[in-house]
Design a protein around this motif. Structure first.
Motif, short mmCIF file in Angstrom:
data_model
loop_
_atom_site.label_atom_id
_atom_site.label_comp_id
_atom_site.label_asym_id
_atom_site.label_seq_id
_atom_site.Cartn_x
_atom_site.Cartn_y
_atom_site.Cartn_z
N LEU A 85 -0.52 -1.39 11.15
CA LEU A 85 -0.92 -1.12 9.77
C LEU A 85 -0.71 0.35 9.42
O LEU A 85 -0.27 0.68 8.32
CB LEU A 85 -2.38 -1.52 9.56
CG LEU A 85 -2.67 -3.03 9.59
CD1 LEU A 85 -4.17 -3.28 9.61
CD2 LEU A 85 -2.03 -3.72 8.39
N ALA A 86 -1.03 1.24 10.37
CA ALA A 86 -0.86 2.67 10.13
C ALA A 86 0.60 3.04 9.95
O ALA A 86 0.92 4.02 9.27
CB ALA A 86 -1.47 3.47 11.29
N HIS A 87 1.50 2.27 10.58
CA HIS A 87 2.94 2.52 10.44
C HIS A 87 3.54 1.82 9.22
O HIS A 87 4.75 1.85 9.04
CB HIS A 87 3.67 2.05 11.70
CG HIS A 87 3.66 3.06 12.82
ND1 HIS A 87 2.52 3.37 13.51
CD2 HIS A 87 4.65 3.86 13.34
CE1 HIS A 87 2.80 4.30 14.43
NE2 HIS A 87 4.08 4.61 14.34
N GLY A 88 2.71 1.23 8.39
CA GLY A 88 3.19 0.63 7.16
C GLY A 88 3.66 -0.81 7.27
O GLY A 88 4.32 -1.31 6.34
N TYR A 89 3.34 -1.47 8.36
CA TYR A 89 3.73 -2.88 8.48
C TYR A 89 3.00 -3.70 7.42
O TYR A 89 1.84 -3.43 7.10
CB TYR A 89 3.36 -3.43 9.86
CG TYR A 89 4.24 -2.95 11.00
CD1 TYR A 89 4.94 -1.75 10.93
CD2 TYR A 89 4.37 -3.70 12.17
CE1 TYR A 89 5.73 -1.31 11.99
CE2 TYR A 89 5.15 -3.27 13.23
CZ TYR A 89 5.82 -2.07 13.12
OH TYR A 89 6.61 -1.65 14.17
N SER A 90 3.66 -4.72 6.91
CA SER A 90 3.03 -5.58 5.92
C SER A 90 1.96 -6.45 6.58
O SER A 90 1.97 -6.66 7.81
CB SER A 90 4.07 -6.49 5.26
OG SER A 90 4.58 -7.44 6.19
N THR A 91 1.05 -6.95 5.77
CA THR A 91 0.02 -7.84 6.30
C THR A 91 0.64 -9.08 6.92
O THR A 91 0.15 -9.60 7.94
CB THR A 91 -0.95 -8.24 5.18
OG1 THR A 91 -1.51 -7.07 4.58
CG2 THR A 91 -2.08 -9.10 5.72
#
Length: 362
Positions: free
Chosen positions: A138-144
């Motif tokens: 999540l911190a690396h910008g991965y989508s939910t």
């Protein structure tokens, strides 16, 4: 061979006395067992029968991939291979799936300080280990959606470990917290938008679009459609011992990532009546100079090979979407358009599509 086992002493925990010696012997037995398995000697006993020293990477390589992932269809195997590269190091996953690093098109490398689960002992895995990985994603910008896939793959690993009695207790992945799913707006074309799109399309994306909107076939099924499963006549036909009703498309296979295979689910095995709108289009394709044999594909490249959905999407579909202020245009949008128009107009929408198709081909 996994780097963490090339020099076992470099990875030994600081345990004095006999426990250190037992761990060293276990690592040596693991190396011996790995070599035997890779040389095809399945009779060599895996040295960690109790699971005491087995890591998650060990379990995935020697049990989860061959016993669970290998049983999946190509689409399932591809999915696991892609998602596992966020759970274990990409290099480990490539080795497990026997990917040639020199020829691989996807050059994903290990991310520094990423909390991979590779060296976590299977028996010691805790929800915190999984939560740490989810938080990093999540911190690396991965989508939910991607994070959910990661959690689900880890869940499948431990479910298989529980089934094989290599892990006891609650599944660590089942106890992690995921953010609420935020779904993108589901787009579908209106009749006016469909006409606008068709006006600027050419072969093969135009035919693919019409087939998707008129039949709700997905793009893999469209690309994998062969003439032997298209009955354009008024009489019953027979293909591979299976009768096909008059004017019917028998959906049985799909073309996915360069491989022809059965459709993704048994429920997708179906016979579709050919709409009146689509019949003249298919008849025209069947009368081309070549590539009309039973095993030829309905939609083909100049070389007679199946259409590459990704290549057509990148080179034709996406530019059309940008030009028409429809950046969300995709193959799935056309299938959703079928459902939307059928709900709004009933099957009368096919008559309207017929007028559009004829006007654009004139």
């Amino acid at each position: 061979m996994n780097r963490c086992f090339q020099n076992p002493k470099s990875k030994l925990p600081q345990m004095p006395g006999r426990p250190q010696l037992r761990y060293s012997r276990c690592l040596r037995r693991i190396n011996e067992s790995r070599e035997a398995l890779r040389n095809g000697d399945s009779s060599f006993p895996l040295p960690v029968v109790s699971g005491r020293w087995m890591t998650i990477a060990d379990f995935v390589e020697y049990m989860f991939v061959p016993e669970h992932v290998a049983m999946k269809k190509l689409s399932g195997r591809t999915h696991y291979q892609a998602i596992l590269k966020h759970v274990l190091t990409p290099e480990e996953v490539d080795r497990m799936f026997q990917v040639d690093a020199e020829t691989s098109k996807t050059k994903l490398s290990a991310v520094p300080n990423w909390p991979y689960l590779s060296n976590v002992r299977l028996r010691d895995a805790r929800p915190d280990d999984v939560q740490r990985l989810i938080s990093a994603a999540l911190a690396h910008g991965y989508s939910t959606q991607t994070v959910t896939h990661i959690r689900n793959v880890i869940n499948a690993i431990f479910a298989h470990a529980q089934k094989k009695q290599w892990f006891t207790g609650a599944n660590p992945a089942s106890l992690v917290t995921l953010p609420e799913m935020t779904r993108k707006e589901a787009h579908a074309l209106t009749l006016a938008q469909a006409k606008e799109v068709l006006q600027v399309m050419h072969y093969p994306e135009k035919e693919m679009t019409l087939i998707a909107i008129l039949t709700s076939m997905n793009v893999a099924e469209i690309c994998g459609l062969q003439w032997k499963r298209v009955n354009l006549t008024e009489a019953w036909s027979n293909t591979d011992g299976e009768p096909i009703p008059p004017r019917t498309i028998a959906v049985r296979q799909q073309w996915y990532r360069g491989e022809l295979g059965s459709v993704s689910r048994k429920s997708r095995n179906r016979n579709l009546p050919i709409p009146e709108t689509l019949l003249p289009i298919l008849l025209g394709l069947s009368q081309r100079a070549k590539f009309t044999g039973p095993d030829d594909f309905v939609l083909v490249s100049q070389a007679g090979t199946p259409i590459s959905e990704n290549r057509i999407a990148a080179r034709r579909l996406k530019p059309i979407g940008r030009d028409l202020q429809m950046p969300w245009l995709s193959w799935h949008v056309f299938r959703r358009t079928h459902t939307t128009l059928a709900h709004e107009f009933g099957m009368r929408f096919q008559d309207r599509m017929a007028m559009m198709a004829h006007s654009e081909s004139a």
